[in-house]
Design an enzyme around this catalytic site. Sequence first.
Site, PDB file in Angstrom:
ATOM      1  N   TYR A   1     -21.366  -7.302 -27.284  1.00 30.10           N
ATOM      2  CA  TYR A   1     -20.128  -8.045 -27.014  1.00 30.10           C
ATOM      3  C   TYR A   1     -20.182  -8.836 -25.711  1.00 30.10           C
ATOM      4  O   TYR A   1     -19.144  -9.307 -25.241  1.00 30.10           O
ATOM      5  CB  TYR A   1     -18.921  -7.102 -26.864  1.00 30.10           C
ATOM      6  CG  TYR A   1     -18.809  -5.998 -27.874  1.00 30.10           C
ATOM      7  CD1 TYR A   1     -18.665  -6.281 -29.222  1.00 30.10           C
ATOM      8  CD2 TYR A   1     -18.819  -4.667 -27.470  1.00 30.10           C
ATOM      9  CE1 TYR A   1     -18.533  -5.257 -30.148  1.00 30.10           C
ATOM     10  CE2 TYR A   1     -18.686  -3.637 -28.391  1.00 30.10           C
ATOM     11  CZ  TYR A   1     -18.541  -3.943 -29.726  1.00 30.10           C
ATOM     12  OH  TYR A   1     -18.409  -2.924 -30.620  1.00 30.10           O
TER      13      TYR A   1
ATOM     14  N   GLU B   1      -2.164   5.253 -30.916  1.00 33.81           N
ATOM     15  CA  GLU B   1      -3.487   5.761 -31.269  1.00 33.81           C
ATOM     16  C   GLU B   1      -4.571   5.226 -30.325  1.00 33.81           C
ATOM     17  O   GLU B   1      -5.532   4.619 -30.778  1.00 33.81           O
ATOM     18  CB  GLU B   1      -3.753   5.245 -32.689  1.00 33.81           C
ATOM     19  CG  GLU B   1      -4.661   6.027 -33.540  1.00 33.81           C
ATOM     20  CD  GLU B   1      -4.606   5.451 -34.955  1.00 33.81           C
ATOM     21  OE1 GLU B   1      -4.455   6.240 -35.875  1.00 33.81           O
ATOM     22  OE2 GLU B   1      -4.707   4.211 -35.130  1.00 33.81           O
ATOM     23  N   PRO B   2      -4.409   5.389 -29.018  1.00 38.48           N
ATOM     24  CA  PRO B   2      -5.413   4.826 -28.111  1.00 38.48           C
ATOM     25  C   PRO B   2      -6.695   5.674 -28.043  1.00 38.48           C
ATOM     26  O   PRO B   2      -6.636   6.895 -28.162  1.00 38.48           O
ATOM     27  CB  PRO B   2      -4.703   4.856 -26.752  1.00 38.48           C
ATOM     28  CG  PRO B   2      -3.698   5.941 -26.859  1.00 38.48           C
ATOM     29  CD  PRO B   2      -3.316   6.070 -28.310  1.00 38.48           C
TER      30      PRO B   2
ATOM     31  N   CYS C   1     -37.445  -2.761 -26.011  1.00 35.96           N
ATOM     32  CA  CYS C   1     -38.267  -3.922 -26.303  1.00 35.96           C
ATOM     33  C   CYS C   1     -37.376  -4.989 -26.928  1.00 35.96           C
ATOM     34  O   CYS C   1     -37.408  -5.219 -28.139  1.00 35.96           O
ATOM     35  CB  CYS C   1     -39.364  -3.493 -27.256  1.00 35.96           C
ATOM     36  SG  CYS C   1     -40.684  -4.652 -27.281  1.00 35.96           S
TER      37      CYS C   1
HETATM   38  N1  LLP Z   1      -7.056   2.976 -34.282  1.00 32.13           N
HETATM   39  C1  LLP Z   1      -7.861   2.308 -35.125  1.00 32.13           C
HETATM   40  C2  LLP Z   1      -7.520   2.251 -36.547  1.00 32.13           C
HETATM   41  C3  LLP Z   1      -9.020   1.695 -34.646  1.00 32.13           C
HETATM   42  O1  LLP Z   1      -9.806   1.045 -35.491  1.00 32.13           O
HETATM   43  C4  LLP Z   1      -9.339   1.801 -33.267  1.00 32.13           C
HETATM   44  C5  LLP Z   1     -10.558   1.185 -32.748  1.00 32.13           C
HETATM   45  C6  LLP Z   1      -8.474   2.509 -32.434  1.00 32.13           C
HETATM   46  C7  LLP Z   1      -7.320   3.075 -32.969  1.00 32.13           C
HETATM   47  C8  LLP Z   1      -8.733   2.684 -30.967  1.00 32.13           C
HETATM   48  O2  LLP Z   1      -8.858   1.495 -30.278  1.00 32.13           O
HETATM   49  P1  LLP Z   1      -8.964   1.548 -28.666  1.00 32.13           P
HETATM   50  O3  LLP Z   1      -7.673   2.111 -28.169  1.00 32.13           O
HETATM   51  O4  LLP Z   1     -10.107   2.426 -28.317  1.00 32.13           O
HETATM   52  O5  LLP Z   1      -9.172   0.151 -28.270  1.00 32.13           O
HETATM   53  N2  LLP Z   1     -16.884  -0.594 -30.314  1.00 32.13           N
HETATM   54  C9  LLP Z   1     -15.901  -1.488 -29.736  1.00 32.13           C
HETATM   55  C10 LLP Z   1     -14.496  -1.036 -30.008  1.00 32.13           C
HETATM   56  C11 LLP Z   1     -14.182  -0.903 -31.494  1.00 32.13           C
HETATM   57  C12 LLP Z   1     -12.816  -0.371 -31.735  1.00 32.13           C
HETATM   58  C13 LLP Z   1     -12.670   0.024 -33.145  1.00 32.13           C
HETATM   59  N3  LLP Z   1     -11.398   0.545 -33.488  1.00 32.13           N
HETATM   60  C14 LLP Z   1     -16.157  -1.594 -28.224  1.00 32.13           C
HETATM   61  O6  LLP Z   1     -17.085  -0.973 -27.736  1.00 32.13           O
HETATM   62  O7  LLP Z   1     -15.463  -2.341 -27.545  1.00 32.13           O
END
Ligand code: LLP
Length: 436
Positions: free
Chosen positions: A330, A286-287, A357
């Site tokens: 972050y 699930e990327p 701001c």
């Molecule tokens: N599946 C689930 C259940 C998730 O919660 C997430 C991300 C993904 C898949 C996908 O993860 P990815 O492959 O994109 O790493 N806003 C943060 C990232 C939060 C991710 C939340 N969940 C950032 O900007 O780094």
Amino acid sequence: MGRPDRNNEVLQFAGCDTVELAKTFGTPLYVVDEAVIKGKCNEIRQEFLLKHNNTKAVYAGKAFLNLAMCKIIEREGFGLDVVSGGELYLALEAGFPMEDVFFHGNNKNKSELRLAISNNIGRIVVDSLYELQLIEDVAKELNKKVKILYRLTPGVNSHTHKHIVTGRADSKFGLPIKRENILEAVKRAIKCKFVELMGFHFHVGSQIFDNKSHVDSVERVANVMKLVKVELGYVTKELNTGGGYGIFYTHGDLIRPINYFTDAIMEKIIEKCETLDLEIPTIIIEPGRWIIGEAGITLYTVGSVKEIPNIKKYAFIDGGMTDNLRPALYDAKYEAAIANKYIKEKTEIITIAGKCCETSDILVKNLKLPLVEKGDILVVFSTGAYNYSMANNYNNIPKAAVVLISDGNAEVIVERENYADLIRKNKLPKHLEPFV
Ligand code: LLP
């Protein structure tokens, strides 16, 4: 990082002149290269879906979602992960096949569940027994049978920013892996008339470069699969292993091919199923970031340049934490360049600050660039994931437009907001209306 042409004075991206893009569509501007997205999906197809039997890929829409992106993902034959009624609504409007949608979230409400269940959603990933009850109630009311997975908290740690770790035992997401919890949850799901339990899900965090936390989680969840088989005779049909694969942001970041993660996940599940005498379930990945992150750049125009003698030089851009919240939230790092001076020698160290701001509205610190002047176009790389999707209207700043480049043609896929958009939902109470 797209495919910049290093022989050109002006940065070319996906076959387009970035300065022309800025002129045509204005700045700040998100630019996305469709070919990069398709290339990533193709790598997943070749290295995971075609290589291993009984596998599925789902794109995590929270990274970047709009009608065009839904269509691209649908054409790639991938599923979609949504995490709110709003994301689900978008998928419905895009005509995304609902049987391929996974609905996540730790506090879905009844109206979100109603929208999902009445539209025959593919899977609901259930976070708690409270949610199971809500689903059972809504499904009964609509006379539908819903396929679910339980989200488990595998209790592993991942090496990434603490705000984007989700697999640890004290996570707000999922059911802790404790014998009694698991047995009760599975028993209750089996008893529900309007629910079919398909298996389990975990997601350990985001921007992860080491496959260890995924592999350790597979190990723990396989033990859960064994437990429920022995104790309850329940056979797990699906295991969704989440996303979280890290991408390139700055020099020094490792670039991992998809099979660095997926081969390790598959090896572990096959080994565990063999030793524990289990059937190998359908394995789902699930990327989000890995598919879209490197496909995007953001263009800005430099306005004022400020030098504090012996301390620092700043260049101010026409966007900032409203279009990219990640550095403030972050401490995320990015590579950036001056698009119109792309091959000029880098002679100064400069910090790029946004126009909000807010002291923390710093996009990139101490960047080596050629002389930066007003009117220059700054490009920030690898902004495809979680930039547009986390955009906000702080200081009543309109959200930037998104342009998609396909075969050298740039088209707006999300229009720039205007001032009227910003106050469209404002209402004046009667007693504050002007006297006539
Ligand atoms: N599946 C689930 C259940 C998730 O919660 C997430 C991300 C993904 C898949 C996908 O993860 P990815 O492959 O994109 O790493 N806003 C943060 C990232 C939060 C991710 C939340 N969940 C950032 O900007 O780094």
